[in-house]
Write a protein that holds these residues in place. Structure first.
Motif, PDB file in Angstrom:
ATOM      1  N   ASP A  21       0.834  -1.205   0.000  1.00 52.05           N
ATOM      2  CA  ASP A  21       0.000   0.000   0.000  1.00 52.05           C
ATOM      3  C   ASP A  21       0.868   1.254   0.000  1.00 52.05           C
ATOM      4  O   ASP A  21       0.579   2.236  -0.704  1.00 52.05           O
ATOM      5  CB  ASP A  21      -0.917   0.011   1.228  1.00 52.05           C
ATOM      6  N   TYR A  22       1.926   1.236   0.807  1.00 52.87           N
ATOM      7  CA  TYR A  22       2.831   2.383   0.866  1.00 52.87           C
ATOM      8  C   TYR A  22       3.490   2.611  -0.502  1.00 52.87           C
ATOM      9  O   TYR A  22       3.535   3.739  -1.004  1.00 52.87           O
ATOM     10  CB  TYR A  22       3.894   2.149   1.932  1.00 52.87           C
ATOM     11  N   LEU A  23       3.987   1.532  -1.102  1.00 47.46           N
ATOM     12  CA  LEU A  23       4.655   1.663  -2.403  1.00 47.46           C
ATOM     13  C   LEU A  23       3.682   2.155  -3.471  1.00 47.46           C
ATOM     14  O   LEU A  23       4.040   2.986  -4.319  1.00 47.46           O
ATOM     15  CB  LEU A  23       5.273   0.320  -2.807  1.00 47.46           C
ATOM     16  N   ARG A  24       2.463   1.639  -3.432  1.00 48.29           N
ATOM     17  CA  ARG A  24       1.456   2.098  -4.404  1.00 48.29           C
ATOM     18  C   ARG A  24       1.222   3.598  -4.261  1.00 48.29           C
ATOM     19  O   ARG A  24       1.174   4.333  -5.255  1.00 48.29           O
ATOM     20  CB  ARG A  24       0.140   1.336  -4.197  1.00 48.29           C
ATOM     21  N   PHE A  25       1.071   4.067  -3.038  1.00 44.39           N
ATOM     22  CA  PHE A  25       0.818   5.483  -2.789  1.00 44.39           C
ATOM     23  C   PHE A  25       1.970   6.341  -3.298  1.00 44.39           C
ATOM     24  O   PHE A  25       1.764   7.334  -4.004  1.00 44.39           O
ATOM     25  CB  PHE A  25       0.626   5.700  -1.281  1.00 44.39           C
TER      26      PHE A  25
ATOM     27  N   GLY B 160       1.549  -6.451  -7.163  1.00 48.92           N
ATOM     28  CA  GLY B 160       1.528  -5.990  -5.781  1.00 48.92           C
ATOM     29  C   GLY B 160       0.196  -5.331  -5.477  1.00 48.92           C
ATOM     30  O   GLY B 160      -0.869  -5.893  -5.734  1.00 48.92           O
ATOM     31  N   ALA B 161       0.241  -4.102  -4.959  1.00 52.19           N
ATOM     32  CA  ALA B 161      -0.994  -3.371  -4.664  1.00 52.19           C
ATOM     33  C   ALA B 161      -1.436  -2.499  -5.835  1.00 52.19           C
ATOM     34  O   ALA B 161      -2.367  -1.705  -5.707  1.00 52.19           O
ATOM     35  CB  ALA B 161      -0.813  -2.520  -3.413  1.00 52.19           C
ATOM     36  N   GLY B 162      -0.764  -2.641  -6.986  1.00 52.38           N
ATOM     37  CA  GLY B 162      -1.166  -1.869  -8.163  1.00 52.38           C
ATOM     38  C   GLY B 162      -0.548  -0.495  -8.228  1.00 52.38           C
ATOM     39  O   GLY B 162      -1.098   0.416  -8.861  1.00 52.38           O
ATOM     40  N   GLY B 163       0.608  -0.329  -7.609  1.00 51.41           N
ATOM     41  CA  GLY B 163       1.262   0.973  -7.559  1.00 51.41           C
ATOM     42  C   GLY B 163       1.547   1.548  -8.935  1.00 51.41           C
ATOM     43  O   GLY B 163       2.160   0.895  -9.767  1.00 51.41           O
ATOM     44  N   GLY B 164       1.079   2.760  -9.182  1.00 46.21           N
ATOM     45  CA  GLY B 164       1.355   3.451 -10.431  1.00 46.21           C
ATOM     46  C   GLY B 164       0.406   3.141 -11.559  1.00 46.21           C
ATOM     47  O   GLY B 164       0.441   3.820 -12.600  1.00 46.21           O
TER      48      GLY B 164
ATOM     49  N   TYR C 193       0.466 -13.338  -5.365  1.00 48.39           N
ATOM     50  CA  TYR C 193      -0.271 -13.122  -4.116  1.00 48.39           C
ATOM     51  C   TYR C 193      -1.285 -12.000  -4.359  1.00 48.39           C
ATOM     52  O   TYR C 193      -1.006 -10.832  -4.104  1.00 48.39           O
ATOM     53  CB  TYR C 193       0.677 -12.730  -2.976  1.00 48.39           C
ATOM     54  N   PRO C 194      -2.468 -12.327  -4.886  1.00 46.20           N
ATOM     55  CA  PRO C 194      -3.447 -11.293  -5.252  1.00 46.20           C
ATOM     56  C   PRO C 194      -3.840 -10.429  -4.050  1.00 46.20           C
ATOM     57  O   PRO C 194      -3.862 -10.900  -2.906  1.00 46.20           O
ATOM     58  CB  PRO C 194      -4.646 -12.112  -5.751  1.00 46.20           C
ATOM     59  N   GLN C 195      -4.169  -9.170  -4.344  1.00 37.49           N
ATOM     60  CA  GLN C 195      -4.636  -8.244  -3.307  1.00 37.49           C
ATOM     61  C   GLN C 195      -5.961  -7.633  -3.750  1.00 37.49           C
ATOM     62  O   GLN C 195      -6.029  -6.450  -4.117  1.00 37.49           O
ATOM     63  CB  GLN C 195      -3.592  -7.161  -3.046  1.00 37.49           C
ATOM     64  N   PRO C 196      -7.024  -8.449  -3.754  1.00 42.68           N
ATOM     65  CA  PRO C 196      -8.311  -7.990  -4.314  1.00 42.68           C
ATOM     66  C   PRO C 196      -8.890  -6.768  -3.619  1.00 42.68           C
ATOM     67  O   PRO C 196      -9.579  -5.967  -4.255  1.00 42.68           O
ATOM     68  CB  PRO C 196      -9.227  -9.218  -4.150  1.00 42.68           C
ATOM     69  N   GLU C 197      -8.607  -6.583  -2.319  1.00 40.70           N
ATOM     70  CA  GLU C 197      -9.162  -5.411  -1.624  1.00 40.70           C
ATOM     71  C   GLU C 197      -8.563  -4.121  -2.177  1.00 40.70           C
ATOM     72  O   GLU C 197      -9.284  -3.175  -2.509  1.00 40.70           O
ATOM     73  CB  GLU C 197      -8.886  -5.512  -0.117  1.00 40.70           C
ATOM     74  N   ALA C 198      -7.241  -4.087  -2.293  1.00 40.01           N
ATOM     75  CA  ALA C 198      -6.585  -2.897  -2.855  1.00 40.01           C
ATOM     76  C   ALA C 198      -6.964  -2.721  -4.317  1.00 40.01           C
ATOM     77  O   ALA C 198      -7.200  -1.592  -4.778  1.00 40.01           O
ATOM     78  CB  ALA C 198      -5.072  -3.020  -2.707  1.00 40.01           C
ATOM     79  N   TRP C 199      -7.039  -3.817  -5.068  1.00 38.82           N
ATOM     80  CA  TRP C 199      -7.350  -3.733  -6.487  1.00 38.82           C
ATOM     81  C   TRP C 199      -8.784  -3.276  -6.734  1.00 38.82           C
ATOM     82  O   TRP C 199      -9.059  -2.547  -7.685  1.00 38.82           O
ATOM     83  CB  TRP C 199      -7.104  -5.080  -7.157  1.00 38.82           C
ATOM     84  N   ALA C 200      -9.708  -3.729  -5.870  1.00 42.57           N
ATOM     85  CA  ALA C 200     -11.101  -3.314  -6.026  1.00 42.57           C
ATOM     86  C   ALA C 200     -11.226  -1.805  -5.825  1.00 42.57           C
ATOM     87  O   ALA C 200     -12.033  -1.136  -6.498  1.00 42.57           O
ATOM     88  CB  ALA C 200     -11.988  -4.059  -5.021  1.00 42.57           C
ATOM     89  N   HIS C 201     -10.432  -1.249  -4.917  1.00 46.06           N
ATOM     90  CA  HIS C 201     -10.416   0.202  -4.705  1.00 46.06           C
ATOM     91  C   HIS C 201      -9.964   0.917  -5.980  1.00 46.06           C
ATOM     92  O   HIS C 201     -10.572   1.913  -6.392  1.00 46.06           O
ATOM     93  CB  HIS C 201      -9.473   0.537  -3.542  1.00 46.06           C
TER      94      HIS C 201
ATOM     95  N   ILE D 294      -3.232   6.989   3.325  1.00 44.56           N
ATOM     96  CA  ILE D 294      -3.308   5.906   2.342  1.00 44.56           C
ATOM     97  C   ILE D 294      -4.694   5.283   2.372  1.00 44.56           C
ATOM     98  O   ILE D 294      -5.243   4.997   3.445  1.00 44.56           O
ATOM     99  CB  ILE D 294      -2.223   4.841   2.623  1.00 44.56           C
ATOM    100  N   ARG D 295      -5.256   5.076   1.211  1.00 45.89           N
ATOM    101  CA  ARG D 295      -6.570   4.434   1.073  1.00 45.89           C
ATOM    102  C   ARG D 295      -6.459   3.202   0.192  1.00 45.89           C
ATOM    103  O   ARG D 295      -5.611   3.159  -0.694  1.00 45.89           O
ATOM    104  CB  ARG D 295      -7.582   5.429   0.475  1.00 45.89           C
TER     105      ARG D 295
END
Length: 261
Positions: free
Chosen positions: A26-30, A63-67, A91-99, A187-188
Motif C-alpha cells: 500500500d505504501y509503495l502504491r501510494f 503488488g498493490a497496483g502501484g502506479g 499473491y493477489p490483493q483484491p481489496e486494494a485492487w477493487a479500490h 493511504i486508502r
C-alpha cells in the motif's frame, strides 16, 4: 552501479505475514502514484501497445497496483483512449485492487486468482508489463519470464523505478522511513492494521526500508536486461530495447521492452 547482489528480501518469502506485505505494498502504491514514477516510460509502453495491436496492459507481479492509475492516465493522454490495465500477482490483493477499479470506473481490472508470471495463462491477453518487481527474479527465472512472453507472442516490458545509484540506497534508509511515517494516515483504502504495524509495532517501516535497499542492489542494469532478453529469444524474433529514462526532476526509470518483429 553495475554490482548485482541477490540478497534476502522478506517480501519474497511465502511465510511472510500477509498483513505486513499488504501494508508495504500500500505504501509503495501510494508513493509510486504520487511521485508519477512511471510517467517517463509511458511513451515506450504506448508504442508497444500500438505495435502489438493491443489496448490492454497485463500487469504481472502487480503488488498493490502501484502506479497503475497514473500509467493509465498517461496512456490516455498519449492518444490511447481505449487503454485498460489488468492487475495480476502470485499473491493477489483484491481489496486494494477493487479500490483501484472503483477509482478508474473499471478501466483497471484484475484477475482474482493467483497468476505465476513465468507461466501466464493463455486466457489472459495483453501487453505484459512488470513494474518494480523484475528484480525479485534470479537470472534463470527472469529469463524464463521473458521466454514465456516470447513463446506466447506477447509484447513485454519490465520497468524499475530507480536508476540503481548509491544515492538511491542512501535515500532508501533516510527519506523513506520519514515519508512512510508521514503519509500512512492518508493511504486508502483505510486499514487499522496498517496504523498498528506502522506506529505501535513498526514492522511495516522496518521491512520496507530493508526490502527497498535490497531491491536496488538486486536490480538488473540495462546491458544485463538485454542479455537476458537475447537468451530468452535465441531465434531473434523480437525487437528489444533497454535503457534508462529520466524524470524532469532527476530520478530515473530502468527499462526493457520487446515485441515481435
Amino acid at each position: 552501479m553495475k554490482l548485482r547482489l541477490h540478497l534476502f528480501e522478506f517480501e519474497d518469502q511465502p511465510w511472510f505475514p500477509a498483513v505486513i506485505r499488504a501494508g508495504m505494498m500500500d505504501y509503495l502504491r501510494f508513493m509510486i502514484t504520487r511521485l508519477h514514477t512511471y510517467r517517463p516510460i509511458a511513451p515506450l509502453l504506448a508504442e508497444g501497445l500500438r505495435r502489438t495491436d493491443q489496448t490492454n496492459v497485463l500487469e504481472l507481479c502487480a503488488g498493490a497496483g502501484g502506479g497503475a492509475e497514473d500509467v493509465l492516465l498517461t496512456l490516455q493522454k498519449l492518444g490511447l483512449a481505449e487503454a485498460c490495465i489488468t492487475l495480476t500477482d502470485l499473491y493477489p490483493q483484491p481489496e486494494a485492487w477493487a479500490h483501484i477499479r472503483r477509482q478508474t470506473g473499471g478501466a483497471i481490472g484484475f484477475a482474482p486468482a493467483s497468476v505465476n508470471a513465468l507461466q501466464v495463462p493463455a486466457e489472459l491477453p495483453g501487453f505484459r508489463a512488470v513494474f518494480s518487481a523484475f528484480h525479485h527474479f534470479r537470472p534463470a527465472m527472469a529469463e524464463a519470464l521473458l521466454r514465456d512472453a516470447v513463446l506466447a507472442g506477447r509484447g513485454v516490458g519490465v520497468f524499475e523505478g530507480a536508476g540503481k545509484h548509491w544515492l538511491e540506497l542512501l535515500l532508501a534508509c533516510t527519506v523513506m522511513p520519514v515519508a512512510l511515517l508521514l503519509i500512512t494516515p492518508f493511504i486508502r483504502p483505510f486499514r487499522l492494521s496498517r496504523l498498528v504495524f506502522t506506529y505501535l509495532l513498526p514492522l511495516i517501516p522496518l521491512f520496507t526500508i530493508w526490502d527497498g535497499m535490497i531491491s536496488i542492489l538486486r536490480m538488473y542494469p540495462p546491458d544485463t536486461l538485454l542479455a537476458l532478453a537475447r537468451r530468452a529469444d535465441p531465434e531473434e524474433r523480437y525487437v528489444w530495447q533497454a535503457g534508462k529514462k529520466r524524470h524532469s526532476w532527476g530520478p530515473e526509470v530502468t527499462y526493457l521492452v520487446g515485441w515481435p518483429k
